[in-house]
Design an enzyme around this catalytic site. Structure first.
Site, PDB file in Angstrom:
ATOM      1  N   GLN A  93      15.979  70.256  27.860  1.00 13.96           N
ATOM      2  CA  GLN A  93      14.812  70.906  28.432  1.00 13.96           C
ATOM      3  C   GLN A  93      13.713  70.973  27.395  1.00 13.96           C
ATOM      4  OE1 GLN A  93      15.370  74.809  30.133  1.00 13.96           O
ATOM      5  NE2 GLN A  93      13.164  75.252  30.097  1.00 13.96           N
ATOM      6  N   CYS A  99      13.860  75.397  33.711  1.00 14.17           N
ATOM      7  CA  CYS A  99      15.325  75.441  33.750  1.00 14.17           C
ATOM      8  C   CYS A  99      15.883  75.442  35.161  1.00 14.17           C
ATOM      9  CB  CYS A  99      15.858  76.640  32.974  1.00 14.17           C
ATOM     10  SG  CYS A  99      15.254  78.218  33.590  1.00 14.17           S
ATOM     11  N   HIS A 170      17.194  82.629  32.404  1.00  9.60           N
ATOM     12  CA  HIS A 170      17.451  81.197  32.221  1.00  9.60           C
ATOM     13  C   HIS A 170      18.530  80.714  33.188  1.00  9.60           C
ATOM     14  CE1 HIS A 170      17.559  77.395  30.098  1.00  9.60           C
ATOM     15  NE2 HIS A 170      18.845  77.527  29.840  1.00  9.60           N
ATOM     16  N   ASP A 185      23.370  73.184  30.099  1.00 10.46           N
ATOM     17  CA  ASP A 185      22.242  74.033  29.718  1.00 10.46           C
ATOM     18  C   ASP A 185      21.288  73.189  28.890  1.00 10.46           C
ATOM     19  OD1 ASP A 185      20.480  75.830  28.572  1.00 10.46           O
ATOM     20  OD2 ASP A 185      22.000  77.275  27.968  1.00 10.46           O
TER      21      ASP A 185
END
Length: 236
Positions: A93, A99, A170, A185
């Site tokens: 990211q 996200c 997040h 993630d």
């Protein structure tokens, strides 16, 4: 939905709301057929409430607060050496507040064998274009994709709450790849394996990890779990 990996001049989007209706319209508009999969709220982590979630579950999205404790754990994981599996679709990211979209891309990118994307659609083209890229190249591809930026912006302003880029939560994704439960993630350097799982136990196994994360932040209520489930044949 924020990311500390961004520079002061990095691109920032408005955050995507943790809302299955918003996510469904977003995904369906990008090329995931409504007849293939749908996002659902997970109303609680007790067994009875998990049983209410339509099956089979293909992926799980988890929204959690960014706290000093979660940041310390992330940095500790970053220090541990791990081999990247080329079987897992993973991207970094680099866009602030992206996200939610990256969580959805992680979900769809790892279930393309279970669902049929509309040929020639945005998602079909995106995953074909990025299939051989590394995580940072995929991040750059997304950052420069105007079509996705516009689609994300439309979705981000379609929720029930007023959109603001000042957030401290997040999204991450949990998925099953080759019998392993992976946490995906974009703020981390690669997928995190949480051991064995199966398509039939993905929701329960992801919930075990989620419970531990919630327990580490007992004073926060900023948690949300959304399941992406495959539609039963003939169901609409």
């Amino acid at each position: 939905m924020a990311t500390i990996d961004e520079s002061a001049s990095a691109k920032r989007w408005l955050p995507l709301e943790a809302n299955p209706d918003v996510m469904n319209q977003f995904l369906w508009g990008l090329g995931l057929p409504e007849s293939e999969a749908e996002c659902y709220d997970v109303y609680g982590l007790d067994d009875e409430l998990l049983e209410m979630v339509p099956k089979p579950v293909l992926a799980v999205l988890f929204l959690y607060p960014i706290t000093p404790q979660s940041e310390a754990e992330r940095l500790q994981q970053e220090a541990e050496k791990k081999e990247l599996s080329n079987k897992v679709y993973f991207m970094k990211q680099t866009v602030g507040n992206a996200c939610g979209t990256i969580g959805l891309l992680h979900a769809v990118g790892n279930i393309t064998s279970e669902i049929k994307l509309l040929e020639g659609s945005f998602l079909d083209r995106f995953f074909k274009s990025t299939a051989q890229m590394d995580p940072l190249e995929r991040a750059a591809f997304l950052e420069n994709d105007r079509e996705m930026e516009v689609a994300h912006s439309v979705a981000a302003t379609a929720g029930d709450t007023e959109a603001s880029d000042n957030v401290d939560t997040h999204f991450i994704c949990f998925t099953c790849v080759e019998g392993q439960l992976f946490e995906l993630d974009g703020r981390k350097s690669g997928p995190i394996s949480h051991g064995q799982t199966s398509p039939g136990s993905l929701l329960q196994d992801a919930t075990k990890v989620i419970r531990k994360m919630i327990q580490k932040n007992p004073d926060s209520l900023n948690f949300n779990v959304i399941a992406i489930s495959k539609k039963a044949e003939g169901a609409f």
